[in-house]
Structures are given as C-alpha cells and as structure tokens.
Write an enzyme that holds these catalytic residues in place. Structure first.
Site, PDB file in Angstrom:
ATOM      1  N   SER A  30      -1.160   3.979  -8.072  1.00  0.00           N
ATOM      2  CA  SER A  30      -2.383   3.176  -7.993  1.00  0.00           C
ATOM      3  C   SER A  30      -2.589   2.466  -9.319  1.00  0.00           C
ATOM      4  CB  SER A  30      -3.600   4.060  -7.694  1.00  0.00           C
ATOM      5  OG  SER A  30      -4.806   3.316  -7.782  1.00  0.00           O
ATOM      6  N   TYR A  87      -8.913  11.061  -9.585  1.00  0.00           N
ATOM      7  CA  TYR A  87      -7.892  10.397  -8.775  1.00  0.00           C
ATOM      8  C   TYR A  87      -6.974   9.567  -9.673  1.00  0.00           C
ATOM      9  CZ  TYR A  87      -5.934   6.983  -5.464  1.00  0.00           C
ATOM     10  OH  TYR A  87      -5.096   6.170  -4.746  1.00  0.00           O
TER      11      TYR A  87
END
Length: 246
Positions: free
Chosen positions: A141, A155
């Site tokens: 990501s 995250y």
C-alpha cells in the site's frame, strides 16, 4: 505449454476478484482463497471460468498455518504445481487514531497482513523451489510510506513490513528462480472503505490525489498481471506504486 497456476488470497472481492479475472484472461488457472463470503467467492469464480480458466475456491484464513497448508495442498491436487502467488488478503480495522485502536484490531491486522503473508510466502517458496521457480506478488500500500496518520497507522506499519518482506525475499529466492515483487496501491474504489466505516472516502480523498480520482481495482490487477508475466522476467524486488501520483 502448461498454463500457469496462480493462488490469489482475498480473491472474492475488490482487488483480489479483479486480479483473478485479469489473470484468467491472460491464461492463468486460478485458486481463489477467501475467508468468509461464499456467495462473493462463487461469483468471482464464475467470472474466472467464463474467461476460459479453471478455478477452485478454498475457504481459508491465511493467518492460520493449517488453513494456508490446506489451501496450497488443495490447489496442487486439483490444478497442479503452483507457479504464482498473489498475497492480497488483508484487513485494516476501523479508521481512527492509534491511541483509540483496540488491541484485538491491532492483533488481527498484524496476524493477517504480516503473519499471513509470511506463511503464504514460506509455503510458496518451498513449492516453487521444488518445481523450478515461480513468481510472488505481495499487495502492499502507498500507506507504507505515507504513514496514514489519523486513519490507520497500524495498517501502514503492516504494509511497510510487506515492503521489507518483498525486498528481502526477492534476494533470498532469486537463486531458486523465484521472483518476488509488490504492488502498492493508493486509494482504490472498492468496498474496503465501507468495511472500515467510511464508504465515501474514495470520493472525498480525490482532491488529494494528483491524478484527481481514486483508482479502480482493474488498474491494480493490470500491474499484478504484468509482474507475473514473462515481460517482467528480469524484475524482482520491485515495489510498483500504483497510486495516482501520491
């Protein structure tokens, strides 16, 4: 020539489902791993088969070693030796500051996004080395480098771990003819945002993206497909950012 056999974890929806369909179109047979949504998994599998590929669905929680082993064993028995892995299964937990995040949410993110990737990579490395090579693509990501303050620092940290895993494992497995790369999406218009509790997030964040819009799952799938293809035969250890310029 035999068709590539690729496992896509988290393959029932979003980026995973789009990747399954794209790879089927490119000539792969697919194993679609999913954790809970039987209907979504069957819908994605139907789209894969409509594209002319074989497809098996396996319900598996990739944070559990026994489930990972069963996933790979099932694929080997039904489709043949695994040549590709797309580590896509992931969770974020609710949006919010780290100080307010529950321990159980932190643990689940680390278990799925880090331990799950490690378990799948470990089994893929063993199988691919025994069968002459292969390719792994980890879904990272843009959060890994942006940090995502106020949204999901935990995250982001798990995705930074994904990047380190990708670079280190590419060097470790190169002599075994196994390529390891990652794709780092930015804000993609999938139902992940609804799961996080903010379904309007992609549209709201569009102004912060240089290209002026969120990405589509198919655009991430295209990057994954290239990294698994012969065109990327000399690409390993790369983290391909597909984030609209962020």
């Amino acid at each position: 020539m035999s068709r590539p056999v690729t496992i896509v974890t988290g393959g029932s929806r979003g980026i995973g489902a789009a990747t399954c369909v794209r790879l089927a179109t490119d000539g792969h047979d697919l194993a679609l791993g999913y954790v809970s949504n039987d209907a979504a998994a069957q819908e994605a599998a139907q789209a894969v088969r409509a594209a002319g590929a074989r497809c098996v669905t396996v319900r598996a929680d990739t944070s559990q070693e026994a489930d990972v082993e069963r996933l790979f064993d099932t694929v080997a028995a039904e489709l043949g030796p695994v040549t590709g892995l797309v580590n896509n299964a992931g969770v974020t937990g609710p949006l919010g500051r780290l100080a307010e995040t529950r321990t159980e949410d932190l643990r689940r993110v680390v278990d799925v996004n880090v331990l799950g990737y490690l378990l799948c990579c470990r089994r893929a490395a063993r199988d691919m080395a025994a069968n002459g090579g292969g390719a792994i693509v980890n879904i990272s990501s843009a959060a890994a480098t942006l940090g995502s303050p106020g949204d999901y620092v935990h995250y982001a940290a798990s995705k930074a771990a994904t990047d380190a895993l990708t670079v280190g494992l590419s060097k470790e497995l190169g002599p075994d003819r196994i390529r390891v790369n990652a794709v780092a999406p930015g804000i993609i218009d999938t139902d992940m945002h609804t799961t996080m509790g903010d379904p309007d997030r992609p549209a709201r964040m569009a102004s912060a993206i240089p290209l002026g819009r969120p990405g589509e799952a198919s655009e991430i799938a295209a990057a994954v497909a290239w990294l698994l293809s012969p065109d990327a035969s000399y690409t390993s250890g790369a983290i391909l950012r597909v984030a609209g310029g962020r």
